[in-house]
Design a protein around this motif. Sequence first.
Motif, PDB file in Angstrom:
ATOM      1  N   ILE A  15       5.161  -0.659 -10.900  1.00 41.42           N
ATOM      2  CA  ILE A  15       4.785  -1.001  -9.532  1.00 41.42           C
ATOM      3  C   ILE A  15       3.925  -2.255  -9.547  1.00 41.42           C
ATOM      4  O   ILE A  15       2.913  -2.309 -10.242  1.00 41.42           O
ATOM      5  CB  ILE A  15       4.037   0.176  -8.880  1.00 41.42           C
ATOM      6  N   GLY A  19       2.902  -3.081  -4.238  1.00 39.97           N
ATOM      7  CA  GLY A  19       3.384  -1.725  -4.046  1.00 39.97           C
ATOM      8  C   GLY A  19       4.883  -1.564  -4.192  1.00 39.97           C
ATOM      9  O   GLY A  19       5.435  -0.520  -3.862  1.00 39.97           O
ATOM     10  N   ARG A  20       5.563  -2.604  -4.701  1.00 42.24           N
ATOM     11  CA  ARG A  20       7.017  -2.531  -4.900  1.00 42.24           C
ATOM     12  C   ARG A  20       7.310  -2.041  -6.305  1.00 42.24           C
ATOM     13  O   ARG A  20       6.754  -2.543  -7.268  1.00 42.24           O
ATOM     14  CB  ARG A  20       7.648  -3.897  -4.678  1.00 42.24           C
ATOM     15  N   CYS A  21       8.233  -1.079  -6.394  1.00 44.39           N
ATOM     16  CA  CYS A  21       8.652  -0.555  -7.700  1.00 44.39           C
ATOM     17  C   CYS A  21       9.944  -1.257  -8.110  1.00 44.39           C
ATOM     18  O   CYS A  21      10.716  -1.705  -7.260  1.00 44.39           O
ATOM     19  CB  CYS A  21       8.862   0.954  -7.609  1.00 44.39           C
ATOM     20  N   GLN A  25      11.954   1.030  -4.366  1.00 49.14           N
ATOM     21  CA  GLN A  25      11.087   1.707  -3.411  1.00 49.14           C
ATOM     22  C   GLN A  25       9.804   0.907  -3.219  1.00 49.14           C
ATOM     23  O   GLN A  25       9.459   0.069  -4.037  1.00 49.14           O
ATOM     24  CB  GLN A  25      10.761   3.115  -3.894  1.00 49.14           C
ATOM     25  N   GLN A  26       9.104   1.201  -2.115  1.00 48.28           N
ATOM     26  CA  GLN A  26       7.861   0.504  -1.822  1.00 48.28           C
ATOM     27  C   GLN A  26       6.838   1.491  -1.288  1.00 48.28           C
ATOM     28  O   GLN A  26       7.180   2.409  -0.533  1.00 48.28           O
ATOM     29  CB  GLN A  26       8.099  -0.611  -0.804  1.00 48.28           C
ATOM     30  N   TRP A  27       5.578   1.307  -1.683  1.00 49.10           N
ATOM     31  CA  TRP A  27       4.487   2.152  -1.235  1.00 49.10           C
ATOM     32  C   TRP A  27       4.183   1.815   0.222  1.00 49.10           C
ATOM     33  O   TRP A  27       3.970   0.664   0.570  1.00 49.10           O
ATOM     34  CB  TRP A  27       3.261   1.912  -2.109  1.00 49.10           C
ATOM     35  N   ASP A  28       4.208   2.844   1.100  1.00 49.82           N
ATOM     36  CA  ASP A  28       3.939   2.601   2.519  1.00 49.82           C
ATOM     37  C   ASP A  28       2.523   2.979   2.921  1.00 49.82           C
ATOM     38  O   ASP A  28       2.188   3.008   4.095  1.00 49.82           O
ATOM     39  CB  ASP A  28       4.959   3.337   3.390  1.00 49.82           C
ATOM     40  N   MET A  32       5.963   6.712  -1.588  1.00 49.28           N
ATOM     41  CA  MET A  32       6.984   5.736  -1.941  1.00 49.28           C
ATOM     42  C   MET A  32       8.207   6.026  -1.085  1.00 49.28           C
ATOM     43  O   MET A  32       8.585   7.179  -0.882  1.00 49.28           O
ATOM     44  CB  MET A  32       7.357   5.839  -3.419  1.00 49.28           C
ATOM     45  N   ALA A  35      12.478   0.527   0.517  1.00 49.47           N
ATOM     46  CA  ALA A  35      11.936  -0.707   1.078  1.00 49.47           C
ATOM     47  C   ALA A  35      12.755  -1.118   2.295  1.00 49.47           C
ATOM     48  O   ALA A  35      13.971  -0.886   2.335  1.00 49.47           O
ATOM     49  CB  ALA A  35      11.958  -1.818   0.031  1.00 49.47           C
TER      50      ALA A  35
END
Length: 56
Positions: A15, A19-21, A25-28, A32, A35
């Motif tokens: 990550i 916050g992008r994996c 996916q992305q941490w909001d 996760m 995106a």
Amino acid sequence: MNEDPRCCGSGTCIIDPAGRCWCGQQWDGQKMSAAPAIQPERAEPMALNAPNEQAP
């Protein structure tokens, strides 16, 4: 290696600070999730040859 609380549990999350994996996916802020799709500023259709034009 530090355990990141944002990791999905697979142990393979990478990550970045935003916050992008690597998996997309992305941490909001809470979890996760997928995106958001990126929309181009201006999408133009592909140019097609006119019916009377022929390739050389």
